[in-house]
Structures are given as structure tokens and as C-alpha cells.
Design a protein around this motif. Structure first.
Motif, PDB file in Angstrom:
ATOM      1  N   ALA A 328     -21.944  39.937   2.546  1.00 52.07           N
ATOM      2  CA  ALA A 328     -22.954  39.642   3.287  1.00 52.07           C
ATOM      3  C   ALA A 328     -23.645  41.157   3.527  1.00 52.07           C
ATOM      4  N   PHE A 329     -22.551  42.116   3.660  1.00 51.01           N
ATOM      5  CA  PHE A 329     -23.054  43.552   4.023  1.00 51.01           C
ATOM      6  C   PHE A 329     -23.853  44.251   2.857  1.00 51.01           C
ATOM      7  N   CYS A 330     -23.652  43.668   1.683  1.00 45.04           N
ATOM      8  CA  CYS A 330     -24.754  44.048   0.633  1.00 45.04           C
ATOM      9  C   CYS A 330     -26.180  43.802   0.624  1.00 45.04           C
ATOM     10  N   SER A 331     -26.396  42.753   1.768  1.00 47.91           N
ATOM     11  CA  SER A 331     -27.698  42.348   1.688  1.00 47.91           C
ATOM     12  C   SER A 331     -28.730  43.481   2.156  1.00 47.91           C
ATOM     13  N   ILE A 332     -27.922  44.600   2.918  1.00 52.19           N
ATOM     14  CA  ILE A 332     -28.855  45.481   3.372  1.00 52.19           C
ATOM     15  C   ILE A 332     -29.596  46.597   2.380  1.00 52.19           C
ATOM     16  N   VAL A 395     -28.960  35.990  -5.964  1.00 53.27           N
ATOM     17  CA  VAL A 395     -27.543  36.175  -5.116  1.00 53.27           C
ATOM     18  C   VAL A 395     -28.038  37.093  -3.845  1.00 53.27           C
ATOM     19  N   ARG A 396     -28.995  38.062  -3.942  1.00 58.18           N
ATOM     20  CA  ARG A 396     -29.385  38.802  -2.725  1.00 58.18           C
ATOM     21  C   ARG A 396     -30.102  37.914  -1.791  1.00 58.18           C
ATOM     22  N   ALA A 397     -30.833  36.743  -2.295  1.00 57.32           N
ATOM     23  CA  ALA A 397     -31.346  35.929  -1.269  1.00 57.32           C
ATOM     24  C   ALA A 397     -30.289  35.138  -0.573  1.00 57.32           C
ATOM     25  N   VAL A 402     -27.333  34.597   4.690  1.00 59.12           N
ATOM     26  CA  VAL A 402     -25.989  34.334   5.390  1.00 59.12           C
ATOM     27  C   VAL A 402     -25.922  35.601   6.348  1.00 59.12           C
ATOM     28  N   SER A 403     -26.707  36.472   6.338  1.00 61.73           N
ATOM     29  CA  SER A 403     -26.393  37.647   7.090  1.00 61.73           C
ATOM     30  C   SER A 403     -27.381  38.232   7.986  1.00 61.73           C
ATOM     31  N   SER A 404     -28.573  37.387   7.893  1.00 61.17           N
ATOM     32  CA  SER A 404     -29.749  37.788   8.815  1.00 61.17           C
ATOM     33  C   SER A 404     -29.537  38.151  10.327  1.00 61.17           C
ATOM     34  N   TYR A 405     -28.588  37.751  10.854  1.00 60.97           N
ATOM     35  CA  TYR A 405     -28.335  37.884  12.309  1.00 60.97           C
ATOM     36  C   TYR A 405     -27.441  39.297  12.359  1.00 60.97           C
ATOM     37  N   GLU A 406     -26.898  39.861  11.435  1.00 57.56           N
ATOM     38  CA  GLU A 406     -26.150  41.042  11.770  1.00 57.56           C
ATOM     39  C   GLU A 406     -26.735  42.450  10.617  1.00 57.56           C
ATOM     40  N   CYS A 407     -27.333  42.040   9.474  1.00 52.43           N
ATOM     41  CA  CYS A 407     -27.764  42.818   8.489  1.00 52.43           C
ATOM     42  C   CYS A 407     -29.363  42.606   8.406  1.00 52.43           C
ATOM     43  N   PHE A 408     -29.914  43.833   8.301  1.00 47.97           N
ATOM     44  CA  PHE A 408     -31.350  43.986   8.148  1.00 47.97           C
ATOM     45  C   PHE A 408     -31.813  45.172   7.394  1.00 47.97           C
ATOM     46  N   LEU A 409     -32.932  44.992   6.401  1.00 45.53           N
ATOM     47  CA  LEU A 409     -33.461  46.066   5.750  1.00 45.53           C
ATOM     48  C   LEU A 409     -34.890  46.335   6.477  1.00 45.53           C
ATOM     49  N   ARG A 416     -39.829  40.592  12.282  1.00 48.45           N
ATOM     50  CA  ARG A 416     -39.167  40.938  13.388  1.00 48.45           C
ATOM     51  C   ARG A 416     -37.471  40.876  12.972  1.00 48.45           C
ATOM     52  N   ALA A 417     -36.590  42.010  13.249  1.00 47.41           N
ATOM     53  CA  ALA A 417     -35.273  41.658  13.314  1.00 47.41           C
ATOM     54  C   ALA A 417     -34.746  41.125  14.213  1.00 47.41           C
ATOM     55  N   SER A 418     -33.419  40.493  14.192  1.00 48.75           N
ATOM     56  CA  SER A 418     -32.815  39.698  15.111  1.00 48.75           C
ATOM     57  C   SER A 418     -32.219  40.871  16.015  1.00 48.75           C
ATOM     58  N   PRO A 419     -32.186  40.444  17.326  1.00 47.02           N
ATOM     59  CA  PRO A 419     -31.451  41.473  18.344  1.00 47.02           C
ATOM     60  C   PRO A 419     -30.109  41.602  18.166  1.00 47.02           C
ATOM     61  N   THR A 420     -29.499  40.914  17.298  1.00 48.74           N
ATOM     62  CA  THR A 420     -28.037  41.054  17.134  1.00 48.74           C
ATOM     63  C   THR A 420     -27.757  41.977  15.949  1.00 48.74           C
ATOM     64  N   VAL A 421     -28.779  42.537  15.409  1.00 46.58           N
ATOM     65  CA  VAL A 421     -28.667  43.343  13.998  1.00 46.58           C
ATOM     66  C   VAL A 421     -27.546  44.572  14.233  1.00 46.58           C
ATOM     67  N   ARG A 422     -26.483  44.587  13.440  1.00 48.32           N
ATOM     68  CA  ARG A 422     -25.663  45.796  13.550  1.00 48.32           C
ATOM     69  C   ARG A 422     -25.596  46.671  12.309  1.00 48.32           C
ATOM     70  N   HIS A 423     -26.185  46.073  11.246  1.00 45.06           N
ATOM     71  CA  HIS A 423     -25.917  46.861  10.066  1.00 45.06           C
ATOM     72  C   HIS A 423     -27.421  46.951   9.770  1.00 45.06           C
TER      73      HIS A 423
END
Length: 664
Positions: A328-332, A395-397, A402-409, A416-423
Motif C-alpha cells: 500500500a505504501f507504494c501507492s504514493i 496494480v497501482r490502482a 486500499v491506501s487512500s486513507y493513509e497515502c496520497f500523491l 481533496r486528500a483524506s485528513p487521515t493521510v500520513r504518507h
């Protein structure tokens, strides 16, 4: 303590949202397709396939020839390689990433007229994640005898095996398709194979899998790898799904055809992507709607994601929790980003995504490297060249889904990014509205991509760091407007991964004290501060080799794992004893100027015999004595050795003790 609890709760909330969405989509797919998490039998429908004529012909010849019907030609035998038939069973694995068309190809083979006429009995079993020998054999019987067949699911395994043997012994040639097989099956494969073996040949098992591990385990002949379609074939498939025909009338659809071609070129040849996107476009048959899709990232479209997750969610669910986290981290990272394995693993370690083994004897880097290799085997990463890897957009999709709540590009056109984004990854540019970045807080990762000429980016980044005191990974490389160290960096006590390569900081200083990975590529050797040797937790230091050799008391970095070159000197801080306690050194080490070492005892201060992770060693000097080399005896694990400038006529004793080098 409270901060740790809050972090855990944030992570759990974000993760639960991810899994709820994934399970919802998987449940929807199960309802529509009639498949769930259990092994099931079903009759595959006739489907249309594009661009697989050659591989289809080859597999048909294998399937028909292996069971005694048609003799195999010399060209087919050459592609098959050596056959290793087990108990009259030939096993042919079709392996490839999700969405490449493995199941579709298997369906075409299963329903082919020649196959129907050749095999008196055929069975199709959708295996999926929850594999068991008994359940698979029962579903095989159900497929053979029909859904109305009478047998008891409570029967013992012995009874089921006997029933299977009775059927396949009586009915002659038999084709079994095991669709969507995962690693769990490997441990029980021999038991399944034993249950369907017989003395005479005539049984063919066709396996579809994403896992190279499965393919290696089950194959009795050469595997059939499926790659994305070439452009001509993919374009025909895309037109078929988008327009309802592969031969579009240009006069009536000129504009849509041109837009569609541009969209198709973004899909990288995956049949599943052609089907999903084509069906979406077909339901929105206006130029405006097609242009809107063209100008967006197709994986950001909710309709596309909802169609893809059910197909690919199973492969994600098959991963272990740590593998899911790392994937999931790879999504950023941006699309078509070329991953460096070691760099990515270092990021995972910095976030504690990699756990130490129970024995504690294996390094985190080795554990992380093995996890990465498993993702490659499962087609979540694809090899680009010898050292780099790429993640396919499909695969990136999934990773984004599965990571949109924590990872964002974050890009110029980002939603708009989720407020829970950490990466967070920032695709900076001169058109980026920099003030929007102030909203990000409590980050654990900041990666920069792109180019920005505005000095304002430095103040924005410093403000983000002030609001993200627990940040672990920070990549500011290639930010040329960065000429001074950001004030808040020195206070980042949890920062472990830091990349300042090819920035233009005039006075490198005040590095966070707990760094484990530091990149300073592009800095001249006289600009690397000597105080860098105080970073006692540093495991990886990436600077130019000449710069590294000028750092005094390098031995204080006892956890360092790479030291390309060490030049032995006579001054304190540069003597051979500096590397005495650097037992984690790995890869290749070159020790030059060894002629200044005066005795065996002094040479032994390097403690080379304890450096078990080294693979290659170069020893350079002028007219080097045998006594010096006696003291530089390497660990038996060493594979390559090069000695330059040796002045004695006989070899050191340790070279005569049966040490086996692959290269000397």
C-alpha cells in the motif's frame, strides 16, 4: 505514551476503512460472479480473446499432445523443455499479473471444440485463497457430475479420493483447470496430485496463477508466462469493449476514436483495463465525457476502481499483513516510477513495516528484501531492468484503492486528500498552489517529485515539518532552491530516512540524531561535515566514494552496512583499526594503501574475519608483505577476492585452507 496510542488509533481507523471498502467490493463481485472465498466449481462461459493466437495454439498442442492424441512438433517440444510427468499427470501453469488474461485464455482452451472432443471428462475448479485438498476434489467431482450430483460434503478425505479415482479411471482422458491458485496450495500440492494420479497417461491439469512460486512448484513442463498485449491487439480489444466492434466506422466516430486511442495508450496493454475502461466509455458516449476521462488519471475514477477491486482484491487479501502494508505504501509514488529495491526497503524499515525475525539473526534489510521479492513473484512489482522495478498502473490502482486513507500523491490537479493521510508525496511544479500544502499535518512521510523554482516551497516545507514532529521519511532530493538547512529538521527526533542529494545547502549541519539512512549524493568531498560520524544509528550512508574516504573516525558508525572504499592511513581516525567494529559491512569493500600497515598484529585490528556479510573484498597496496595479508584474513562467506600489489612469493596461509572463492 499518549501520542503512541493516538497514532495506533489513527492507523486502525484508516486501515478499517480500507478493508471495509475492499470487502464490500469483493462481496459485490462474489454476488455477481457466483464466486466467493471458497473453492467452487463452475462452467466457464465462452469469451472473446485478443492477441493470444500464438500462445493459444501452443497450449492446445501441449494439451492435446500430452494426453496421447497429437504428436508434438519439434518446435513445441523446444518450447516445452524437459517434461517431468508425475503419475500420468501433465501440469501446465499459466502465470502472470492480475488482469493480464490468464482465466480468459484458460476459458478459451476449456471450451475449444478440439478439447471438448478430445477429453471425455473436463472439470473447472475456481480455487482462490482458501485451498484444501478435500474441498478441491469435491468441487472437481461436482464439476464432472453436475451441480445436482449426490455426494456428501461430510465424507472423509479417503472416501472423496476413492470417488475421484473411480471417475478418472473409468472415463479415459481428463482435463482439470485449477483457476486462481495461490501459495497456500503449495504445501498440499503433492497430496492433491497423488489423489488424481493413475498408471496410464491422459490427465492434463491447467493452472492459472499470479504466483511464480506456485508455477515453479506445480509445473511438469515449461511454464506459460502471459505478458500485456502488444498495441495492435490491445487496440482491437479496447475498440471491441468501447464501441462494440473491433472495426469502428471512422467517418462516424473520428473524434471519439482519436480520444479513445489516447486513453488506450495509458492502459499499458492489460486486457482487464481495456474491458473496464471500454465498458465505462461505452456508457458515456459523448466527446465531452471522453475528454474528461482522458484528462484524468483513470485509476482515480470511482467506477473504474469499483470494477477493478473485485478482480484484484483477492490477490491483495492473499498477502500477509506486513506485505499489505508495504504494498500500500507504494501507492504514493507517481505512475511509471522506477523503484530501487534497496531504497524502498529502507523506507519500509524506517516505518517499522519490517519485523525482526524471532531468532534475531537475520538483518531487517534481508527480511525486507525477501518481502519485496515475494511481491515481485506475485506480480505486484515487475522487473524493469537488473536493478529497477516498475508497478503496472492496474496494480497501482489497487494500491491507491486500499491506501487512500493513509497515502496520497498531491499534484496540481489533485482531489481533496483524506485528513487521515500520513504518507504524502508532492509532485511540485511552478503551477502548484503552495499554500494548499499547509493543510497537511501529522505526516510520517514526505517525498518530493518534480521541479520548483519558487523559494516559497522551503518555508512551506518547514511549516509542514513543524506540524509533523513524528515524521520518519523525508526526501528533498533535487530541490535546487534549498540552499540552507530547514530550521525544523534538527528537531525531528524520529526521522530515520533523509535524502538531500543534489540540493545546494552551503553548510550541512544539525542532522537529526536518530537517522538510519542518509543520502548526500552530489556533494563535493570537502562539503561533507566531519560531525557526520556522530550519527551512531546510521545503517546506510550514500555519498560519493571520495567523500566517504575523508570522514575521520568512520568506525564510530558501527552499524554502517556499505563502505565502498577505505584508505588506510597513519593518522588517528584513518588507521586500519577504524573498521574493527564495523561488523555489518556488506556487499563490496575496497581497502587501499594496505602497504602502510606495519605488522600482522596491526592488520588484525581490522577484524576482517568477523565481517560475515561481505561478498567481495579488494586489497590494494604496493609491495605488500605476506605478514600484512595474514592479518587481513576474511570471513569464510567471502565470494570474491582481489589483491593488488602483493610483494611476496607465497600466499598467506588462510588462502591454502580450502577457502572456496567464486572469483579471485
Amino acid at each position: 505514551m499518549l501520542e503512541c496510542v493516538v497514532q495506533k488509533l489513527d492507523h486502525l481507523c484508516a486501515t478499517s476503512n480500507i478493508f471495509l471498502e475492499l470487502m464490500k467490493q469483493s462481496s459485490l463481485a462474489s454476488t455477481k460472479e457466483g464466486i466467493g472465498g471458497e473453492t467452487t466449481s463452475r462452467v466457464p462461459i465462452d469469451v472473446k480473446v485478443f492477441g493470444r493466437d500464438e500462445v493459444l495454439e501452443m497450449i492446445l498442442k501441449i494439451v492435446l499432445g500430452s494426453s496421447g492424441s497429437e504428436p508434438e512438433s519439434s518446435s513445441v517440444r523446444a518450447k516445452l523443455g524437459a517434461r517431468c510427468r508425475i503419475g500420468g499427470v501433465d501440469v501446465i501453469p499459466i502465470v502472470g499479473m492480475s488482469g493480464v488474461g490468464k482465466t480468459t485464455l484458460a476459458q478459451v482452451i476449456y471450451n475449444h471444440g478440439s478439447v471438448k472432443g478430445h477429453f471425455r471428462q473436463r472439470a473447472w475448479v475456481y480455487v482462490s485463497r482458501h485451498f484444501s485438498v478435500k474441498r478441491t476434489l469435491q468441487e472437481m467431482l461436482r464439476s464432472l457430475k453436475g451441480n445436482d450430483s449426490s455426494f456428501d460434503y461430510a465424507d472423509s478425505l479417503e472416501t472423496v479420493v476413492n470417488n475421484v479415482q473411480n471417475v478418472i479411471q473409468q472415463e479415459g482422458r481428463f482435463l482439470l483447470v485449477l483457476d486462481s491458485v495461490w501459495d497456500e496450495m503449495c504445501e498440499q500440492w503433492n497430496s492433491l496430485l497423488t489423489a488424481i494420479t493413475r498408471e496410464v497417461p491422459g490427465i492434463v491439469v491447467l493452472v492459472t496463477t499470479q504466483s511464480k512460486k506456485v508455477a515453479d512448484k506445480v509445473a511438469t513442463m515449461c511454464q506459460v508466462p502471459l505478458a500485456p498485449l502488444p498495441w495492435e491487439s490491445f487496440w482491437s480489444a479496447f475498440q471491441y469493449y468501447a464501441f462494440g466492434t473491433s472495426n469502428v466506422v471512422v467517418e462516424n466516430n473520428q473524434i471519439l476514436l482519436l480520444i479513445g486511442e489516447q486513453i488506450a495508450k495509458k492502459l499499458d496493454g492489460l486486457p482487464l483495463a481495456a474491458k473496464v475502461m471500454g465498458n465505462l466509455l461505452r456508457s458515456r458516449f459523448t466527446v465531452h465525457q471522453w475528454r474528461s476521462i482522458l484528462e484524468s488519471d483513470w485509476w482515480d475514477l470511482s467506477e473504474v476502481l469499483c470494477e477493478i477491486l473485485p478482480y484484484m482484491g483477492i490477490s491483495y487479501q492473499d498477502l500477509q499483513p506486513r506485505q499489505r502494508q508495504c504494498f500500500a505504501f507504494c501507492s504514493i509514488f507517481p505512475g511509471n516510477y522506477l523503484f530501487d529495491k534497496d531504497r524502498l526497503v529502507n523506507m519500509w524499515i524506517s516505518h517499522d513495516f519490517i519485523e525482526q525475525s524471532a531468532s534475531g539473526g537475520t538483518r531487517l534489510e534481508d527480511i525486507g528484501g525477501k518481502l519485496f521479492d515475494e511481491l515481485v513473484q506475485r506480480s505486484f512489482q515487475a522487473t524493469f531492468d537488473k536493478k529497477r522495478y516498475i508497478m503496472h498502473d492496474l496494480v497501482r490502482a489497487l494500491a491507491i484503492g486500499v491506501s487512500s486513507y493513509e497515502c496520497f500523491l498531491h499534484r496540481e490537479t489533485s482531489q481533496r486528500a483524506s485528513p487521515t493521510v500520513r504518507h504524502l508525496a508532492l509532485h511540485v511544479g511552478n503551477q502548484l498552489h503552495l499554500h494548499e500544502l499547509n493543510k497537511y499535518k501529522n505526516l510520517r512521510t514526505i517525498l518530493l517529485f518534480g521541479h520548483c523554482d519558487s523559494n516559497a516551497i522551503c518555508d512551506i516545507l518547514d511549516n509542514m515539518l513543524a506540524n509533523s514532529s513524528s515524521i520518519r521519511v523525508l526526501d528533498l532530493s533535487h530541490l535546487e532552491v534549498l540552499t540552507n538547512m530547514l530550521p525544523n529538521i534538527s528537531s525531528l527526533r524520529k526521522l530515520r530516512f533523509f535524502d538531500l542529494s543534489f540540493t545546494k545547502i552551503s553548510n550541512l549541519r544539525n542532522f537529526p540524531c536518530n537517522l538510519q539512512v542518509l543520502y548526500l549524493r552530489g556533494y563535493a568531498r570537502n562539503t561533507i561535515p566531519q560531525s557526520i560520524n556522530s550519527l551512531a544509528n546510521l545503517r546506510h550512508l550514500y555519498v560519493d566514494a571520495t567523500a566517504l574516504s575523508l570522514i575521520p573516525s568512520i568506525g564510530q558508525l558501527s552499524k554502517l552496512q556499505e563502505l565502498e572504499n577505505f584508505s588506510a592511513g597513519k593518522r588517528n581516525g584513518f588507521m586500519i583499526s577504524e573498521i574493527k567494529n564495523m561488523q555489518e559491512l556488506s556487499g563490496k569493500l575496497c581497502i587501499s594503501n594496505i602497504h602502510i600497515i606495519r605488522s600482522t598484529h596491526e592488520a588484525m585490528d581490522a577484524n576482517m574475519i568477523e565481517k560475515k556479510h561481505l561478498e567481495a573484498l579488494e586489497l590494494k597496496g604496493r609491495n605488500v608483505s605476506k605478514d600484512v595479508l595474514e592479518g587481513l584474513q576474511p570471513h569464510p562467506n567471502l565470494k570474491e577476492l582481489m589483491i593488488e600489489g602483493y610483494g611476496a612469493s607465497t600466499s598467506p596461509s588462510w588462502m591454502l585452507q580450502g577457502h572456496i572463492f567464486t572469483k579471485i
